[in-house]
Enzyme design. Structure first.
Site, PDB file in Angstrom:
ATOM      1  N   HIS A 306      -3.985   2.407   5.736  1.00 60.66           N
ATOM      2  CA  HIS A 306      -4.382   2.579   4.340  1.00 60.66           C
ATOM      3  C   HIS A 306      -4.929   3.987   4.159  1.00 60.66           C
ATOM      4  CE1 HIS A 306      -6.289   1.862   0.452  1.00 60.66           C
ATOM      5  NE2 HIS A 306      -5.426   0.874   0.360  1.00 60.66           N
ATOM      6  N   ASP A 364      -1.763  -6.615   2.461  1.00 57.50           N
ATOM      7  CA  ASP A 364      -0.390  -7.114   2.388  1.00 57.50           C
ATOM      8  C   ASP A 364       0.083  -7.780   3.676  1.00 57.50           C
ATOM      9  OD1 ASP A 364       0.012  -6.386  -0.215  1.00 57.50           O
ATOM     10  OD2 ASP A 364       0.469  -4.323   0.343  1.00 57.50           O
TER      11      ASP A 364
HETATM   12  N1  CMC Z   1       2.651   2.295  11.366  1.00 57.90           N
HETATM   13  C1  CMC Z   1       2.683   3.278  12.278  1.00 57.90           C
HETATM   14  N2  CMC Z   1       2.063   4.470  12.126  1.00 57.90           N
HETATM   15  C2  CMC Z   1       1.374   4.669  10.984  1.00 57.90           C
HETATM   16  C3  CMC Z   1       1.301   3.683   9.977  1.00 57.90           C
HETATM   17  C4  CMC Z   1       1.955   2.460  10.207  1.00 57.90           C
HETATM   18  N3  CMC Z   1       1.917   1.488   9.274  1.00 57.90           N
HETATM   19  N4  CMC Z   1       0.561   4.142   8.943  1.00 57.90           N
HETATM   20  C5  CMC Z   1       0.191   5.388   9.290  1.00 57.90           C
HETATM   21  N5  CMC Z   1       0.675   5.706  10.523  1.00 57.90           N
HETATM   22  C6  CMC Z   1       0.440   6.956  11.278  1.00 57.90           C
HETATM   23  C7  CMC Z   1       1.192   8.136  10.662  1.00 57.90           C
HETATM   24  O1  CMC Z   1       2.477   8.262  11.216  1.00 57.90           O
HETATM   25  C8  CMC Z   1       0.272   9.278  10.995  1.00 57.90           C
HETATM   26  O2  CMC Z   1       0.453   9.580  12.370  1.00 57.90           O
HETATM   27  P1  CMC Z   1       0.269  11.111  12.898  1.00 57.90           P
HETATM   28  O3  CMC Z   1      -1.143  11.483  12.569  1.00 57.90           O
HETATM   29  O4  CMC Z   1       0.548  11.039  14.354  1.00 57.90           O
HETATM   30  O5  CMC Z   1       1.261  11.934  12.132  1.00 57.90           O
HETATM   31  C9  CMC Z   1      -1.138   8.679  10.870  1.00 57.90           C
HETATM   32  O6  CMC Z   1      -0.955   7.271  11.115  1.00 57.90           O
HETATM   33  C10 CMC Z   1      -1.768   8.877   9.494  1.00 57.90           C
HETATM   34  O7  CMC Z   1      -0.886   8.314   8.530  1.00 57.90           O
HETATM   35  P2  CMC Z   1      -0.579   8.931   7.108  1.00 57.90           P
HETATM   36  O8  CMC Z   1       0.857   8.636   6.766  1.00 57.90           O
HETATM   37  O9  CMC Z   1      -1.022  10.351   7.031  1.00 57.90           O
HETATM   38  O10 CMC Z   1      -1.529   8.054   6.202  1.00 57.90           O
HETATM   39  P3  CMC Z   1      -1.473   7.963   4.632  1.00 57.90           P
HETATM   40  O11 CMC Z   1      -2.862   7.782   4.176  1.00 57.90           O
HETATM   41  O12 CMC Z   1      -0.699   9.080   4.040  1.00 57.90           O
HETATM   42  O13 CMC Z   1      -0.608   6.621   4.378  1.00 57.90           O
HETATM   43  C11 CMC Z   1      -0.007   4.377   4.032  1.00 57.90           C
HETATM   44  C12 CMC Z   1      -1.160   5.382   4.099  1.00 57.90           C
HETATM   45  C13 CMC Z   1      -0.580   3.050   3.527  1.00 57.90           C
HETATM   46  C14 CMC Z   1       1.056   4.861   3.018  1.00 57.90           C
HETATM   47  C15 CMC Z   1       0.613   4.220   5.441  1.00 57.90           C
HETATM   48  O14 CMC Z   1      -0.379   3.769   6.339  1.00 57.90           O
HETATM   49  C16 CMC Z   1       1.810   3.261   5.434  1.00 57.90           C
HETATM   50  O15 CMC Z   1       2.917   3.685   5.097  1.00 57.90           O
HETATM   51  N6  CMC Z   1       1.592   1.948   5.820  1.00 57.90           N
HETATM   52  C17 CMC Z   1       2.648   0.975   5.783  1.00 57.90           C
HETATM   53  C18 CMC Z   1       2.898   0.512   4.351  1.00 57.90           C
HETATM   54  C19 CMC Z   1       1.796  -0.389   3.826  1.00 57.90           C
HETATM   55  O16 CMC Z   1       1.398  -1.348   4.474  1.00 57.90           O
HETATM   56  N7  CMC Z   1       1.336  -0.097   2.580  1.00 57.90           N
HETATM   57  C20 CMC Z   1       0.378  -0.951   1.882  1.00 57.90           C
HETATM   58  C21 CMC Z   1      -0.922  -0.277   1.607  1.00 57.90           C
HETATM   59  S1  CMC Z   1      -2.175  -1.471   1.078  1.00 57.90           S
HETATM   60  C22 CMC Z   1      -1.611  -2.087  -0.430  1.00 57.90           C
HETATM   61  C23 CMC Z   1      -1.539  -1.078  -1.500  1.00 57.90           C
HETATM   62  O17 CMC Z   1      -2.562  -0.426  -1.786  1.00 57.90           O
HETATM   63  O18 CMC Z   1      -0.467  -0.924  -2.085  1.00 57.90           O
END
Ligand code: CMC
Length: 429
Positions: A306, A364
């Site tokens: 998140h 989720d």
């Molecule tokens: N699985 C594997 N690696 C992950 C995941 C994941 N679900 N989420 C983040 N990472 C890694 C990412 O690759 C990055 O690694 P590195 O630092 O080595 O490059 C690190 O963790 C930080 O991630 P980020 O992408 O910079 O984080 P963000 O804040 O931009 O993204 C997110 C947040 C929710 C979009 C992302 O965690 C994600 O895509 N999760 C899966 C989709 C999901 O479950 N979304 C629902 C969110 S809750 C409901 C809502 O609010 O809609």
């Protein structure tokens, strides 16, 4: 405003900016005069360090795993309140007394029917359309059906548009479902509470009434409550940005629905359940964990991570307990999806990759298991999220429209394209 001042040194020039404090949470540096003073913009794709508005509706402390609606912790509301009361709280800022609650309940209940002509509007969609595609279209079309509540300068019209949206969204969602499975639309029932009425509209048929189990209705209500608002997330920011141009509320909420559909946001509940099913059995988990960690593989563990919660998602904690309760009630024992979910959660939470990046299950991760047990197909999961989040979008939209400091949202950019160049005739290219 605080006494604190932020100083920015660029070359031999020092510029000062006021620091603002909210009631809780980090202070913010007020950079509204930055461009005028320095001729520079800030660069913050994804708005990871940018507060785009001030708001008194929802507060999240991502490190503590805290979520407050108007100051009330989500776990207390989940245990003691209900979705309609939470709607009142989000919209008007305080918990209602008995008379206020009764009046609000009646108001919402009496607006659940949709214009009869809308039935024909649905018939223009393909039966196999994704219900979120239908939702985006139908919610946008509400401006055409309810044109008498689109004048945003009139507080009375804003109010009635808000009530209409909260009341009609479950009807519109249930109709999208019924249309996709080829069943007739089911009219709302005023003797049922919000969640029970929604289940009735989804699962009753003219030949047989659906008997709403109170535990299932409570779980549905809880899912709505947990998803009701979530501060300035992508879809809410979309609603605010659309509303900043003075677009009508139905158009703004349609924009929010469209944004919510993405798998990184509301679409994650559908994607999470599909992923758990694809994994299928506990022995295949290591393969998927390895893929999630592989930088060359775009695969992510859906339902994990998140932007704001870097400890745990308080909504996930409530959702996990409810998932168990619903499965027990329905007599779903040894559910393979739940087994994979529980094992995956355990393995991921012990893995340094997930620990270092503070990746925890989000809301989720478990909601899909409950929704599937209730009988919803995965394609409806994000639709249910949209139903629940409508009040949050509306509350944030109303707050923005009522703010005397409102300005049209207009981010700037770091331009990386070609500088000015002369047009070349086609013969000379
Ligand atoms: N699985 C594997 N690696 C992950 C995941 C994941 N679900 N989420 C983040 N990472 C890694 C990412 O690759 C990055 O690694 P590195 O630092 O080595 O490059 C690190 O963790 C930080 O991630 P980020 O992408 O910079 O984080 P963000 O804040 O931009 O993204 C997110 C947040 C929710 C979009 C992302 O965690 C994600 O895509 N999760 C899966 C989709 C999901 O479950 N979304 C629902 C969110 S809750 C409901 C809502 O609010 O809609």
């Amino acid at each position: 405003m605080t006494d604190k001042v932020a100083k920015l040194v660029i070359g031999d020039q020092t510029h000062e900016f006021p620091v603002l404090s909210g009631t809780v949470g980090p202070d913010v540096i007020d950079i509204r005069s930055l461009y005028a003073k320095t001729g520079m913009f800030t660069y913050d794709p994804g708005f990871t360090s940018t507060a785009a508005c001030d708001s008194a509706i929802t507060y999240i402390d991502g490190d503590k795993g805290e979520l407050l609606y108007r100051g009330y912790p989500i776990d207390q509301l989940a245990e003691k309140s209900n979705y309609l009361e939470v709607c009142y709280l989000l919209l008007y800022g305080e918990l209602p007394n008995k008379a206020q609650m009764a009046e609000f309940d009646t108001l919402v209940t009496r607006h659940t029917m949709v214009h009869e002509q809308m039935h024909y509007f649905y018939r223009g969609f393909r039966r196999d359309a994704h219900p979120m595609a239908v939702m985006t279209g139908v919610v946008g079309a509400m401006a055409a059906f309810y044109h008498d509540s689109t004048d945003i300068t009139d507080p009375q019209q804003r109010e009635i548009a808000s009530i209409r949206m909260i009341a009609k969204m479950p009807t519109i969602a249930a109709m999208a479902y019924k249309y996709s499975i080829g069943q007739p639309f089911v009219y709302p029932r005023n003797d049922l509470d919000f969640a029970s009425n929604f289940l009735h509209m989804c699962f009753s048929v003219p030949a047989e009434q659906f008997k709403v189990n109170p535990t299932i209705a409570k779980a549905m209500d809880l899912i709505f409550t947990l998803h009701a608002d979530h501060e300035q997330n992508a879809s809410t920011s979309t609603v605010r940005l659309a509303g900043s141009s003075d677009a009508n509320p139905f158009a703004c909420i349609a924009a929010g629905v469209a944004c919510l559909w993405g798998p990184a946001h509301g679409g994650a509940n559908e994607a999470a359940l599909n992923m758990l099913k694809e994994i299928g059995t506990v022995d295949r988990i290591p393969e998927f964990i390895a893929r999630a960690k592989d930088k060359n593989d775009p695969f992510k563990l859906m339902g994990f991570g998140h932007r704001v919660y870097k400890n745990f998602d308080p909504r996930a904690t409530v959702m996990q307990a409810t998932a168990k309760e619903v499965l027990d009630l329905l007599g779903v024992h040894n559910n393979p999806t739940l087994q994979v979910a529980q094992a995956l959660e355990k393995i991921a939470l012990e893995d340094p990759y997930f620990i270092d990046r503070k990746l925890y299950p989000n809301v989720d991760f478990y909601s899909g298991i409950i929704l599937e047990a209730i009988g919803f197909p995965t394609s409806m999961f994000t639709v249910l999220f949209a139903v629940a989040r409508t009040v949050g979008w509306i509350a944030q939209w109303k707050e923005m429209i009522g703010d005397p400091q409102k300005k049209i949202g207009r981010p700037r950019q770091l331009y990386n394209g070609s500088p000015a160049r002369d047009y070349a005739e086609i013969t000379g290219r």
